[in-house]
Write an enzyme that holds these catalytic residues in place. Structure first.
Site, mmCIF file in Angstrom:
data_model
loop_
_atom_site.group_PDB
_atom_site.id
_atom_site.type_symbol
_atom_site.label_atom_id
_atom_site.label_comp_id
_atom_site.label_asym_id
_atom_site.label_seq_id
_atom_site.Cartn_x
_atom_site.Cartn_y
_atom_site.Cartn_z
ATOM 1 N N ARG A 1 0.837 -1.044 -0.053
ATOM 2 C CA ARG A 1 -0.063 0.124 -0.077
ATOM 3 C C ARG A 1 0.910 1.331 -0.017
ATOM 4 O O ARG A 1 0.307 2.268 0.260
ATOM 5 C CB ARG A 1 -0.962 0.165 1.172
ATOM 6 N N LEU A 2 2.027 1.267 -0.521
ATOM 7 C CA LEU A 2 2.912 2.269 -0.259
ATOM 8 C C LEU A 2 2.962 2.809 -1.897
ATOM 9 O O LEU A 2 3.880 2.855 -2.434
ATOM 10 C CB LEU A 2 4.290 1.846 -0.001
#
Ligand SMILES: Cc1cc2nc3c(=O)[nH]c(=O)nc-3n(C[C@H](O)[C@H](O)[C@H](O)COP(=O)(O)O)c2cc1C
Length: 238
Positions: A198-199
């Site tokens: 989720r970066l």
């Protein structure tokens, strides 16, 4: 939902070094990638599906999906009815946001700006390329208004089909006055690339230079999507 889907996003993301110099060039690259993938595989069924958000007279948001039919330095565009809910909302309040999303590619583009009607002759070219049945349906539908049942719609279709019979000529069916092209004059364009853990990457073009406005809501400015001097790029946290 009982199961939580924890799929990791394994896209390549997008770096400042790889970003095209203008929002138009970057948008075209991604749209072309999506078109290509849509043609090669079956996981991008409508690569140009564009969600378009408006607000109603009370400031309450509204959203629906259309197909992006235009994309040039003036902005993305679609066709619809001026008398539809979206048409009435945009004519009362031109602020608009829209997004193209390709989940299988872990990519999305968000456009923010103001509505402008596309010149009628440009829309007429597109109108004549539509199949005869689609042109008849445009006449038969008073888009967004209530109808008593499907039979009433089909009766309207049959009436217009009889009025404008198919001679396989683009001029068979005139373009209705209520049928129009909608363009988004953008003041902000964001490219989102989904990445592991989720970066994600988010690179945002904001109009700041000549012809650019200070905010996504500046109605007066009409920056060209293909003029690198007008846009500042910033990265946002995911
Ligand atoms: C994939 C997809 C493509 C669509 N394309 C269009 C379109 O190009 N133009 C249009 O007016 N409606 C299109 N629609 C229908 C709209 O989502 C919507 O129902 C319609 O425009 C009426 O919206 P409104 O009542 O908010 O004005 C499409 C729907 C889907 C799901």
């Amino acid at each position: 939902m009982s199961t939580v889907d924890r799929r990791d996003y394994t896209g390549e993301g997008l770096s400042e070094a790889d970003l095209a110099p203008t929002p138009l060039q970057q948008a075209r690259l991604w749209v072309e990638d999506a078109d290509r993938r849509g043609a090669e595989r079956d996981d991008v069924p409508e690569p140009r599906a564009l969600s378009v958000a408006t607000v109603d007279a009370s400031g309450v948001p509204n959203v629906r999906t259309v197909l992006m039919r235009f994309l040039d330095e003036r902005g993305p565009g679609f066709v619809s009815s001026l008398d539809s809910t979206k048409g009435l909302e945009l004519r009362a309040n031109p602020h608009v946001a829209a997004s193209l999303t390709w989940p299988s590619m872990f990519r999305s583009i968000r456009f923010r700006g103001v509505f402008e009607q596309i010149e009628r002759d440009e829309v007429a070219d597109y109108w004549s390329s539509r199949p005869w049945g689609s042109r008849i349906s445009a006449w038969a539908s008073r888009q967004s208004r209530a109808v008593d049942g499907r039979a009433q719609l089909e009766a309207a279709y049959d009436r217009y089909a009889a009025q404008y019979p198919d001679h396989e000529d683009p001029a068979d069916v005139p373009m209705p006055d209520f049928w129009a092209g909608f363009r988004i004059r953008c003041t902000e364009v964001e490219f989102w690339g989904g990445r592991r853990n989720r970066l994600h990457d988010r690179l945002v073009f904001t109009a700041v230079g000549a012809g650019g406005g200070a905010s996504a809501g500046d109605v007066a400015s009409h920056p060209s999507l293909d003029d690198a001097g007008v846009w500042a790029v910033a990265r946002r946290q995911p």
